[in-house]
Each structure stands twice: as C-alpha cells, then as structure tokens.
Design a protein around this motif. Sequence first.
Motif, PDB file in Angstrom:
ATOM      1  N   UNK A 207       0.841  -1.189   0.000  1.00 58.58           N
ATOM      2  CA  UNK A 207       0.000   0.000   0.000  1.00 58.58           C
ATOM      3  C   UNK A 207       0.878   1.240   0.000  1.00 58.58           C
ATOM      4  N   UNK A 208       0.425   2.283  -0.692  1.00 63.70           N
ATOM      5  CA  UNK A 208       1.107   3.566  -0.635  1.00 63.70           C
ATOM      6  C   UNK A 208       0.981   4.148   0.760  1.00 63.70           C
ATOM      7  N   UNK A 209       2.094   4.653   1.290  1.00 64.62           N
ATOM      8  CA  UNK A 209       2.079   5.390   2.549  1.00 64.62           C
ATOM      9  C   UNK A 209       2.377   6.867   2.290  1.00 64.62           C
ATOM     10  N   UNK A 210       3.364   7.113   1.433  1.00 60.18           N
ATOM     11  CA  UNK A 210       3.683   8.472   0.979  1.00 60.18           C
ATOM     12  C   UNK A 210       3.723   8.438  -0.536  1.00 60.18           C
ATOM     13  N   UNK A 211       2.857   9.227  -1.153  1.00 61.28           N
ATOM     14  CA  UNK A 211       2.692   9.191  -2.604  1.00 61.28           C
ATOM     15  C   UNK A 211       2.632  10.623  -3.135  1.00 61.28           C
ATOM     16  N   UNK A 212       3.700  11.051  -3.799  1.00 64.93           N
ATOM     17  CA  UNK A 212       3.714  12.348  -4.461  1.00 64.93           C
ATOM     18  C   UNK A 212       4.643  12.259  -5.670  1.00 64.93           C
ATOM     19  N   UNK A 213       4.908  13.352  -6.327  1.00 71.92           N
ATOM     20  CA  UNK A 213       5.698  13.334  -7.559  1.00 71.92           C
ATOM     21  C   UNK A 213       7.188  13.506  -7.311  1.00 71.92           C
ATOM     22  N   UNK A 214       7.597  13.599  -6.038  1.00 68.78           N
ATOM     23  CA  UNK A 214       9.009  13.784  -5.713  1.00 68.78           C
ATOM     24  C   UNK A 214       9.586  12.503  -5.115  1.00 68.78           C
ATOM     25  N   UNK A 215      10.835  12.566  -4.658  1.00 67.70           N
ATOM     26  CA  UNK A 215      11.490  11.386  -4.099  1.00 67.70           C
ATOM     27  C   UNK A 215      11.344  11.359  -2.581  1.00 67.70           C
ATOM     28  N   UNK A 216      10.923  10.212  -2.074  1.00 65.38           N
ATOM     29  CA  UNK A 216      10.688  10.012  -0.649  1.00 65.38           C
ATOM     30  C   UNK A 216      11.476   8.783  -0.204  1.00 65.38           C
ATOM     31  N   UNK A 217      12.379   8.979   0.760  1.00 65.34           N
ATOM     32  CA  UNK A 217      13.368   7.946   1.076  1.00 65.34           C
ATOM     33  C   UNK A 217      13.517   7.757   2.583  1.00 65.34           C
ATOM     34  N   UNK A 218      14.173   6.636   2.927  1.00 64.44           N
ATOM     35  CA  UNK A 218      14.612   6.385   4.292  1.00 64.44           C
ATOM     36  C   UNK A 218      13.523   6.299   5.329  1.00 64.44           C
ATOM     37  N   UNK A 219      12.444   5.537   5.105  1.00 66.86           N
ATOM     38  CA  UNK A 219      11.379   5.486   6.110  1.00 66.86           C
ATOM     39  C   UNK A 219      11.843   4.840   7.409  1.00 66.86           C
ATOM     40  N   UNK A 220      11.415   5.432   8.516  1.00 68.83           N
ATOM     41  CA  UNK A 220      11.696   4.882   9.847  1.00 68.83           C
ATOM     42  C   UNK A 220      10.403   4.931  10.638  1.00 68.83           C
ATOM     43  N   UNK A 221       9.991   3.777  11.163  1.00 70.73           N
ATOM     44  CA  UNK A 221       8.695   3.673  11.825  1.00 70.73           C
ATOM     45  C   UNK A 221       8.905   3.399  13.310  1.00 70.73           C
TER      46      UNK A 221
END
Length: 255
Positions: A37-51
């Motif tokens: 599932x998408x958690x962060x969805x936009x037209x730019x780059x999204x990296x390094x998720x930490x939960x």
Amino acid sequence: MKGDGSEIYFSSDRFGNFEIFKAEFEKYEKDREYTVDFVVDNLDNNLGPSINNDAPVLAYASTKENGNSRIYVKDLKTGKEVVPSFAMHDCHNPRISEDGNYVVYEALADNNYEVFYSDMVREININASDHKKTDSSPDVSGNGKRIVFQSKRSGDNDVYMLDLDALTLFNLTHNPKAHDQHPRISEDGKRVAFESEEKWITRSVKIIDFESKKIYNFWHYQEHKHSPQLSRDGNVLLFEMNHIIYKVDLKSVIS
C-alpha cells in the motif's frame, strides 16, 4: 519494521520516483502474495522510512518542497505531518525513537554533514554533533536519551555515542586501524551494533554490550558482513552476508 514484525515500510521507484510503501506479512500468510500500500505518494522522491513501535508515526526524507531534501514526521492515523528539520538542505537517514517523540537525522550545515536531534514534544531542535568533520548515520535509543553516529573527527570513521542526560560524548570504537560505521542502538540503549573493517581483513559486525563491558565480533574469514540491525529489545542481531540476511540470537551469545 513495525515493532511486532507484522509490517515493513520501504521506499521504491517502481512507478518512476521514489515513494514509500507498506507490506503486511499477515496478508502474505493468508494469500501467499504481498499486498503493498502507498504510505507516501507524491511526484518527488521520498526515502529512508523509519517507523516507531506501533507504526502510527513515520519519519522520512523527501524532496517535495523546492527540491530540497528535508525530514517529515507523519502521523499515519490522522495524516498530519510536521517538519522537524530546521536544517534546510540535504537532510537524510532519519531514525525515530520507539515512542515516536524523538527523531535524529543527518543534514548539510556549513558545507559539512552533521547529526541533528529533534524532540517532537518540546519542539526542541539541536545540532547534536556540531563538529567540523563529517558526522552521519545516526540512531537514537527508545527514550531519546542516547544518540549514536559515525564520525571522521578522529581521522577515520569511529562510532560515537552522545548521552544527553550526562551531556557527554563517548568514542565507542577508537580504533585507528579500523573503519567503523553504520551504528544501531537497542531500545534500552545498552547495546550498539556496527560495521567494522580493517585493512586485509573482511568486514565484520560487532556488538558493544555496556552491561558486560565487552565487544563481540561476528566475523567470517572469507565473507563480508554488513548492514547490522538490532531488535528493539537488543536480543536479536540481523546482518547481511553474501546477499543473504542472517539472524543471531544474542541471548545465547552474550551472558
């Protein structure tokens, strides 16, 4: 990874730009295929998720504001986002504490990478490393009281720990012959894992155990070990060797 291991969060460029996804193992066990599932969805780059432990709070780096990489913290229940990174340029590698109240990350400041610390509750943001040499790859303990990171301030990379209660900085490795990097700290702050590499010796993963005051070296004479991760209770070590993930039960190793 969520605290109970039921979900993983990762970034992927499968649709062009890097976005953040969630995969649920419970669905895999049932249907024998992953549902992401998408958690962060936009037209730019999204990296390094930490939960954090219960997965209501996600920290990540994104270029969605004017192309500059900054740190964002998102409440996954409400969708509300805050931007703790007062460092405006090239913010990377966020790590969020178990309770979701503290975030550490690296950022470019005065043409040099530093480690920054954000207390989300008291809205405190500080340059935690504040040195002219490069500091990077931070991690934070569960209560936000200890920060570990790699630094070149002693020449080659060493692993340092900042104790915020004692306001004291410790060089944990201090080995001029080794390149020590990518530290990870347990939730209780009592164990630190890191990579270590010396000339003519294969890269190993080491564990510092503060209670026994010992360093444990997980080494193989032919294969490099790297990318260590500690479970939240500090009793399980994961690392990569020859493109395979290995698991070590530290309770059987560290007495």
